[in-house]
Design a protein around this motif. Structure first.
Motif, mmCIF file in Angstrom:
data_model
loop_
_atom_site.group_PDB
_atom_site.id
_atom_site.type_symbol
_atom_site.label_atom_id
_atom_site.label_comp_id
_atom_site.label_asym_id
_atom_site.label_seq_id
_atom_site.Cartn_x
_atom_site.Cartn_y
_atom_site.Cartn_z
ATOM 1 N N LEU A 18 89.113 -14.831 76.303
ATOM 2 C CA LEU A 18 88.815 -14.639 77.721
ATOM 3 C C LEU A 18 89.973 -15.046 78.621
ATOM 4 O O LEU A 18 90.092 -14.564 79.750
ATOM 5 C CB LEU A 18 87.558 -15.423 78.108
ATOM 6 C CG LEU A 18 86.943 -15.094 79.467
ATOM 7 C CD1 LEU A 18 86.583 -13.618 79.556
ATOM 8 C CD2 LEU A 18 85.714 -15.953 79.726
ATOM 9 N N GLU A 19 90.845 -15.915 78.123
ATOM 10 C CA GLU A 19 91.985 -16.328 78.936
ATOM 11 C C GLU A 19 93.011 -15.208 79.080
ATOM 12 O O GLU A 19 93.859 -15.246 79.976
ATOM 13 C CB GLU A 19 92.638 -17.576 78.338
ATOM 14 C CG GLU A 19 91.716 -18.779 78.409
ATOM 15 C CD GLU A 19 92.309 -20.024 77.774
ATOM 16 O OE1 GLU A 19 93.549 -20.070 77.653
ATOM 17 O OE2 GLU A 19 91.540 -20.927 77.416
ATOM 18 N N VAL A 20 92.915 -14.224 78.208
ATOM 19 C CA VAL A 20 93.760 -13.036 78.310
ATOM 20 C C VAL A 20 93.002 -11.917 79.023
ATOM 21 O O VAL A 20 93.475 -11.333 79.996
ATOM 22 C CB VAL A 20 94.219 -12.560 76.919
ATOM 23 C CG1 VAL A 20 95.055 -11.282 77.033
ATOM 24 C CG2 VAL A 20 95.008 -13.651 76.204
ATOM 25 N N THR A 21 91.811 -11.609 78.521
ATOM 26 C CA THR A 21 91.076 -10.453 79.040
ATOM 27 C C THR A 21 90.454 -10.716 80.408
ATOM 28 O O THR A 21 90.266 -9.774 81.182
ATOM 29 C CB THR A 21 89.969 -10.041 78.054
ATOM 30 O OG1 THR A 21 89.076 -11.156 77.842
ATOM 31 C CG2 THR A 21 90.571 -9.638 76.709
ATOM 32 N N GLY A 22 90.130 -11.980 80.720
ATOM 33 C CA GLY A 22 89.522 -12.284 82.014
ATOM 34 C C GLY A 22 90.433 -11.924 83.182
ATOM 35 O O GLY A 22 90.078 -11.095 84.029
#
Length: 332
Positions: A18-22
């Motif tokens: 999520l730290e990438v896709t968010g």
């Protein structure tokens, strides 16, 4: 026709998904809302090796470029995602040395640099946070402070901006960070529309604590306590003595106080003041209502009591808090 702003998210094997896709999704939604012949943002994932990139969630991503292929010019915003290991009962941020080396050379050329969650530790290792305030996931804030005493680590805020350097707290705080960047680039209306499109909490200032009062409490296994909390929230402006709370549970005051503390980890009086301060904080952030009105609406009663509670719990006066989190409001 303006060129898209290039957002590069530096990542490494085992990164938190999520730290990438968010952030990527926030910038993507904002691009669609801005419209035009060209997208407002171009988001790329970069890693030591271009190609498949495993994540901690077991879902693979694809790095479009290797870190060495990322140009020293043309990068508008450089974000670094992170990961945590859990060993010996403790969480520790993962330090990827290839990403650290990349940041040391690439970050100075970017207009804006951000550390996401445990990725903040990589900014610190690259020497980019020395002398600055910073936040990170509360689970690894102690590690950051111990390893980098030259950084003013604050584990409370959702995100902190210090000039061109941004840092944020755990996981979903990356969405708040990205929304704040969108607001800086395209105005708060676009950021608000993006938040609504993603069904997000639409106004979460960076300096807000990582936990609301209900989230910071121990989980309650007693439905009566949960019902009492809801009743308190609905009646904050009223006088709520401990006798009234005990009576709603048909308990003596002494027995109620013990049950409440056992179930929540806080005394009734401490909990009541905490939720009232949180209500006052929201009113300071979201309205221009005067301090007497806010004191009454939150149940704190008087401006003097409001001041004492803010000093005790937040280390700031209501006026100072408002100036920081709603700078264009004027308290009456």
């Amino acid at each position: 026709m303006p060129e898209p702003r290039t957002i590069v998210i530096a990542a490494f094997p085992g990164v938190e998904l999520l730290e990438v896709t968010g952030p990527a999704e926030v910038f993507s939604v904002a691009s669609r809302l801005v419209g035009g012949d060209a997208p407002a943002y171009r988001v790329e994932i970069a890693a030591a090796q271009a190609g498949p990139l495993p994540t901690a969630a077991g879902i693979g991503l694809v790095a479009a470029r290797s870190l060495t292929e990322v140009g020293r010019t043309g990068v508008d915003t450089l974000l670094v995602a992170g990961a945590m290991d859990h060993a010996d009962g403790r969480y520790q941020a993962v330090i990827d040395r290839e990403v650290v080396a990349f940041l040391a050379t690439a970050a100075p050329a970017a207009r804006r640099v951000g550390g996401v969650c445990a990725g903040v530790h990589l900014l610190a290792e690259a020497g980019l946070l020395s002398g600055l305030p910073a936040t990170t996931h509360w689970l690894t804030a102690g590690q950051l402070a111990a390893r980098h005493p030259d950084i003013d680590v604050d584990p409370e805020p959702i995100f902190i901006r210090s000039g061109r350097i941004w840092t944020c707290a755990g996981v979903t705080a990356a969405l708040d960070l990205a929304l704040a960047m969108v607001a800086e680039d395209h105005g708060p209306a676009v950021a608000l529309d993006a938040a609504r499109a993603m069904v997000m909490y639409v106004k979460r200032p960076g300096g807000q604590t990582q936990f609301s009062v209900p989230l910071s409490l121990q989980a309650s296994a007693d439905d009566r306590i949960d019902e009492l909390r809801r009743w308190i929230d609905e009646n904050l402006a009223e006088r709520i003595p401990v006798e009234a709370m005990a009576a709603r549970l048909n308990l003596s005051v002494r027995h109620f106080a013990r049950v409440f503390r056992d179930r929540t980890g806080r005394t009734p009086a401490d909990y009541l003041e905490a939720v009232r301060v949180e209500a006052a904080r929201r009113l300071l952030e979201e309205s221009a209502r005067g301090l007497p009105d806010i004191a009454a609406a939150s149940g704190l009663g008087s401006v003097e009591t409001l001041h004492r509670a803010f000093r005790r719990r937040l280390g700031a006066t209501p006026a100072e808090y408002r100036r920081r989190f709603r700078p264009h409001a004027t308290a009456r």
